[in-house]
Design a protein around this motif. Structure first.
Motif, PDB file in Angstrom:
ATOM      1  N   GLY A 170       0.759  -1.232   0.000  1.00  0.00           N
ATOM      2  CA  GLY A 170       0.000   0.000   0.000  1.00  0.00           C
ATOM      3  C   GLY A 170       0.794   1.289   0.000  1.00  0.00           C
ATOM      4  N   ILE A 171       0.110   2.348  -0.331  1.00  0.00           N
ATOM      5  CA  ILE A 171       0.691   3.692  -0.347  1.00  0.00           C
ATOM      6  C   ILE A 171       1.065   4.129   1.062  1.00  0.00           C
ATOM      7  CG2 ILE A 171       0.125   6.127  -0.778  1.00  0.00           C
ATOM      8  CD1 ILE A 171      -1.531   5.097  -3.221  1.00  0.00           C
ATOM      9  N   THR A 172       0.197   3.862   2.038  1.00  0.00           N
ATOM     10  CA  THR A 172       0.516   4.217   3.421  1.00  0.00           C
ATOM     11  C   THR A 172       1.673   3.371   3.931  1.00  0.00           C
ATOM     12  OG1 THR A 172      -1.785   4.840   3.785  1.00  0.00           O
ATOM     13  CG2 THR A 172      -0.435   4.495   5.737  1.00  0.00           C
ATOM     14  N   ARG A 173       1.723   2.105   3.556  1.00  0.00           N
ATOM     15  CA  ARG A 173       2.851   1.231   3.906  1.00  0.00           C
ATOM     16  C   ARG A 173       4.161   1.846   3.443  1.00  0.00           C
ATOM     17  NH1 ARG A 173       5.762  -2.289   0.729  1.00  0.00           N
ATOM     18  NH2 ARG A 173       6.649  -4.173   1.696  1.00  0.00           N
ATOM     19  N   ALA A 174       4.212   2.237   2.174  1.00  0.00           N
ATOM     20  CA  ALA A 174       5.438   2.831   1.632  1.00  0.00           C
ATOM     21  C   ALA A 174       5.794   4.129   2.346  1.00  0.00           C
ATOM     22  CB  ALA A 174       5.270   3.084   0.130  1.00  0.00           C
ATOM     23  N   ARG A 175       4.784   4.914   2.688  1.00  0.00           N
ATOM     24  CA  ARG A 175       5.034   6.178   3.376  1.00  0.00           C
ATOM     25  C   ARG A 175       5.633   5.925   4.760  1.00  0.00           C
ATOM     26  NH1 ARG A 175       6.098  10.509   1.151  1.00  0.00           N
ATOM     27  NH2 ARG A 175       4.240  10.359  -0.181  1.00  0.00           N
ATOM     28  N   ILE A 176       5.084   4.949   5.483  1.00  0.00           N
ATOM     29  CA  ILE A 176       5.588   4.627   6.818  1.00  0.00           C
ATOM     30  C   ILE A 176       7.011   4.092   6.745  1.00  0.00           C
ATOM     31  CG2 ILE A 176       5.315   3.067   8.780  1.00  0.00           C
ATOM     32  CD1 ILE A 176       3.349   5.403   8.810  1.00  0.00           C
ATOM     33  N   ILE A 177       7.294   3.236   5.768  1.00  0.00           N
ATOM     34  CA  ILE A 177       8.667   2.730   5.594  1.00  0.00           C
ATOM     35  C   ILE A 177       9.638   3.891   5.412  1.00  0.00           C
ATOM     36  CG2 ILE A 177      10.202   1.496   4.009  1.00  0.00           C
ATOM     37  CD1 ILE A 177       7.903  -0.480   3.521  1.00  0.00           C
ATOM     38  N   GLY A 178       9.295   4.820   4.522  1.00  0.00           N
ATOM     39  CA  GLY A 178      10.173   5.952   4.253  1.00  0.00           C
ATOM     40  C   GLY A 178      10.362   6.852   5.458  1.00  0.00           C
ATOM     41  N   LEU A 179       9.291   7.137   6.178  1.00  0.00           N
ATOM     42  CA  LEU A 179       9.378   8.035   7.335  1.00  0.00           C
ATOM     43  C   LEU A 179      10.181   7.403   8.462  1.00  0.00           C
ATOM     44  CD1 LEU A 179       5.711   9.385   7.352  1.00  0.00           C
ATOM     45  CD2 LEU A 179       7.781  10.689   6.799  1.00  0.00           C
ATOM     46  N   LEU A 180       9.992   6.117   8.714  1.00  0.00           N
ATOM     47  CA  LEU A 180      10.766   5.450   9.758  1.00  0.00           C
ATOM     48  C   LEU A 180      12.251   5.416   9.403  1.00  0.00           C
ATOM     49  CD1 LEU A 180       8.441   2.461  10.751  1.00  0.00           C
ATOM     50  CD2 LEU A 180       9.078   4.411  12.184  1.00  0.00           C
ATOM     51  N   ARG A 181      12.560   5.154   8.143  1.00  0.00           N
ATOM     52  CA  ARG A 181      13.969   5.152   7.728  1.00  0.00           C
ATOM     53  C   ARG A 181      14.598   6.518   7.886  1.00  0.00           C
ATOM     54  NH1 ARG A 181      13.319   1.257   2.341  1.00  0.00           N
ATOM     55  NH2 ARG A 181      13.607  -0.735   3.461  1.00  0.00           N
ATOM     56  N   GLN A 182      13.855   7.560   7.506  1.00  0.00           N
ATOM     57  CA  GLN A 182      14.364   8.923   7.680  1.00  0.00           C
ATOM     58  C   GLN A 182      14.616   9.251   9.144  1.00  0.00           C
ATOM     59  OE1 GLN A 182      11.716  11.720   5.722  1.00  0.00           O
ATOM     60  NE2 GLN A 182      11.723  10.523   3.827  1.00  0.00           N
ATOM     61  N   ALA A 183      13.835   8.638  10.028  1.00  0.00           N
ATOM     62  CA  ALA A 183      13.976   8.877  11.466  1.00  0.00           C
ATOM     63  C   ALA A 183      15.075   8.019  12.085  1.00  0.00           C
ATOM     64  CB  ALA A 183      12.652   8.611  12.168  1.00  0.00           C
TER      65      ALA A 183
ATOM     66  N   MET B 182       4.930 -14.441  15.818  1.00  0.00           N
ATOM     67  CA  MET B 182       4.652 -14.898  17.176  1.00  0.00           C
ATOM     68  C   MET B 182       5.786 -14.547  18.131  1.00  0.00           C
ATOM     69  SD  MET B 182       1.612 -16.105  17.073  1.00  0.00           S
ATOM     70  CE  MET B 182       1.519 -16.872  18.685  1.00  0.00           C
ATOM     71  N   ASN B 183       6.996 -14.445  17.619  1.00  0.00           N
ATOM     72  CA  ASN B 183       8.166 -14.133  18.447  1.00  0.00           C
ATOM     73  C   ASN B 183       8.538 -12.653  18.410  1.00  0.00           C
ATOM     74  OD1 ASN B 183       8.571 -16.815  19.284  1.00  0.00           O
ATOM     75  ND2 ASN B 183       9.665 -17.300  17.384  1.00  0.00           N
ATOM     76  N   ALA B 184       7.737 -11.832  17.777  1.00  0.00           N
ATOM     77  CA  ALA B 184       8.050 -10.403  17.642  1.00  0.00           C
ATOM     78  C   ALA B 184       7.924  -9.680  18.978  1.00  0.00           C
ATOM     79  CB  ALA B 184       7.129  -9.769  16.618  1.00  0.00           C
ATOM     80  N   ASP B 185       8.596  -8.533  19.078  1.00  0.00           N
ATOM     81  CA  ASP B 185       8.457  -7.665  20.250  1.00  0.00           C
ATOM     82  C   ASP B 185       7.241  -6.756  20.113  1.00  0.00           C
ATOM     83  OD1 ASP B 185      10.885  -8.689  21.293  1.00  0.00           O
ATOM     84  OD2 ASP B 185      12.035  -7.247  20.100  1.00  0.00           O
ATOM     85  N   GLU B 186       6.874  -6.477  18.865  1.00  0.00           N
ATOM     86  CA  GLU B 186       5.785  -5.535  18.602  1.00  0.00           C
ATOM     87  C   GLU B 186       5.224  -5.828  17.213  1.00  0.00           C
ATOM     88  OE1 GLU B 186       5.280  -0.661  18.055  1.00  0.00           O
ATOM     89  OE2 GLU B 186       7.137  -1.489  18.884  1.00  0.00           O
ATOM     90  N   VAL B 187       3.925  -5.678  17.058  1.00  0.00           N
ATOM     91  CA  VAL B 187       3.253  -5.840  15.760  1.00  0.00           C
ATOM     92  C   VAL B 187       2.307  -4.668  15.569  1.00  0.00           C
ATOM     93  CG1 VAL B 187       1.725  -7.283  14.354  1.00  0.00           C
ATOM     94  CG2 VAL B 187       3.417  -8.371  15.853  1.00  0.00           C
ATOM     95  N   PHE B 188       2.266  -4.138  14.353  1.00  0.00           N
ATOM     96  CA  PHE B 188       1.290  -3.095  14.029  1.00  0.00           C
ATOM     97  C   PHE B 188       0.920  -3.183  12.563  1.00  0.00           C
ATOM     98  CE2 PHE B 188       5.443  -1.076  13.508  1.00  0.00           C
ATOM     99  CZ  PHE B 188       5.326  -0.317  12.350  1.00  0.00           C
ATOM    100  N   THR B 189      -0.193  -2.565  12.207  1.00  0.00           N
ATOM    101  CA  THR B 189      -0.657  -2.581  10.822  1.00  0.00           C
ATOM    102  C   THR B 189      -0.727  -1.155  10.285  1.00  0.00           C
ATOM    103  OG1 THR B 189      -3.019  -2.437  11.361  1.00  0.00           O
ATOM    104  CG2 THR B 189      -2.032  -4.640  11.284  1.00  0.00           C
ATOM    105  N   THR B 190      -0.685  -1.057   8.968  1.00  0.00           N
ATOM    106  CA  THR B 190      -0.839   0.237   8.314  1.00  0.00           C
ATOM    107  C   THR B 190      -1.834   0.109   7.177  1.00  0.00           C
ATOM    108  OG1 THR B 190       0.925  -0.106   6.678  1.00  0.00           O
ATOM    109  CG2 THR B 190       1.574   0.854   8.803  1.00  0.00           C
ATOM    110  N   GLY B 191      -2.541   1.187   6.914  1.00  0.00           N
ATOM    111  CA  GLY B 191      -3.494   1.221   5.819  1.00  0.00           C
ATOM    112  C   GLY B 191      -4.090   2.598   5.701  1.00  0.00           C
ATOM    113  N   ASN B 192      -4.646   2.880   4.563  1.00  0.00           N
ATOM    114  CA  ASN B 192      -5.194   4.212   4.357  1.00  0.00           C
ATOM    115  C   ASN B 192      -6.365   4.504   5.283  1.00  0.00           C
ATOM    116  OD1 ASN B 192      -5.766   6.720   2.798  1.00  0.00           O
ATOM    117  ND2 ASN B 192      -7.645   5.600   2.368  1.00  0.00           N
ATOM    118  N   TYR B 193      -7.158   3.495   5.588  1.00  0.00           N
ATOM    119  CA  TYR B 193      -8.391   3.740   6.338  1.00  0.00           C
ATOM    120  C   TYR B 193      -8.116   4.207   7.760  1.00  0.00           C
ATOM    121  CZ  TYR B 193     -13.445   3.387   6.759  1.00  0.00           C
ATOM    122  OH  TYR B 193     -14.777   3.692   6.885  1.00  0.00           O
TER     123      TYR B 193
END
Length: 295
Positions: free
Chosen positions: A217-230, A245-256
């Motif tokens: 998604g478009i929001t996915r790509a935006r979040i990837i770019g912003l996190l990398r810039q940070a 299942m072994n992750a420290d944190e899980v989150f989702t992204t989407g336009n909605y």
């Protein structure tokens, strides 16, 4: 026979040169879209006077139409202008979903099964839809999977893909979860039933690599770019259910809903993590600093 043209929330639709309120009857029983599924759509958001990445959503709808064998009839920049025109029909108090759509009215001359690109129709629908940003969500592993590019039109944002997502959600809701973690045909995690998904492990942010089976998604790509810039290490990689299942944190992204923390994955509990909060803050800061309020 009376026709119900009401809508669940305040709604305006632009079609054939005019704005119509409510839910206008646009597709008939012999329309190709009705019985053979030739529909594509996209979705942008307006809130707080801004519409982040509206231009990219307007560009993608035309690409989706081409992927489905239809003929885009409105330039992306004109769809964007119409969207801002439509926004002004609302009171500005509630977030809006901006949904451009194409569909085929007739089948192709050589076969009714294929869409006739010359019969392509366009509509732009806007309706009020409150934001659920940052509302915690729960996930369960879905028994259903995403199709491959060889078996479905995975390169387009097409309505024909969503019944599969719908059954994923029905099954997950039936077991007490908000959404479903979804795999591809090889058993790798690719997304949820309605959004892209990220995980964090030892400070590294990871998201399933775009492999053609899901909409990156478009929001996915935006979040990837912003996190990398940070300064975050963000990787697009092949991920398994065990990885999540072994992750420290899980989150989702989407336009909605933009960024949503996951607090439960089947029997595994998660805290609302700092990366999800940071991702949302970065997104909102970027959106408010780079997007005007008048289109």
């Amino acid at each position: 026979m009376a026709v119900d043209t009401s809508a669940r929330t305040a709604t305006w639709t632009y079609v054939d040169g005019e704005w119509i309120s409510g839910n206008p009857p646009l597709i008939g029983p012999v329309s190709h879209a009705m019985w053979l599924g030739s529909t594509v759509f996209d979705g942008a958001r307006w809130f707080d006077g801004i519409a982040p990445d509206l231009d990219l959503h307007c560009q993608r709808i035309n690409r989706s139409a081409l992927s489905m064998g239809m003929k885009p009839t409105v330039a992306a920049e004109d769809i964007e202008k119409l969207a801002w025109e439509g926004v002004k029909k609302f009171d500005g108090k509630t977030a809006i979903y901006i949904k451009p759509m194409y569909w085929a009215e007739h089948g192709a001359p050589f076969s009714v099964v294929a869409a006739d690109p010359e019969s392509t129709r366009f509509a732009l629908c806007l309706f009020e839809a409150p934001m659920n940003t940052a509302k915690p969500s729960s996930l369960t592993l879905s028994p259903f999977r995403r199709p491959t590019p060889e078996s479905a039109m995975t390169g387009a944002k097409t309505g024909s893909l969503y019944p599969n997502s719908g059954r994923m959600l029905h099954e997950a809701h039936g077991r007490g979860f908000d959404n479903a973690l979804v795999r591809d045909m090889n058993g790798n995690v690719v997304e949820t039933a309605s959004s892209n998904v990220f995980m964090v492990k030892d400070g590294v942010v990871m998201t399933p690599v775009a492999n053609g089976t899901f909409l990156a998604g478009i929001t996915r790509a935006r979040i990837i770019g912003l996190l990398r810039q940070a300064g975050f290490d963000v990787r697009e990689v092949t991920l398994s259910v065990e990885d999540f299942m072994n992750a420290d944190e899980v989150f989702t992204t989407g336009n909605y809903s933009k960024v949503v923390p996951v607090v439960r994955l089947d029997d595994r509990q998660f805290q609302e993590g700092p990366v999800a909060r940071k991702a949302l803050d970065l997104y909102m800061d970027w959106a408010r600093s780079t997007h005007g309020t008048d289109g």
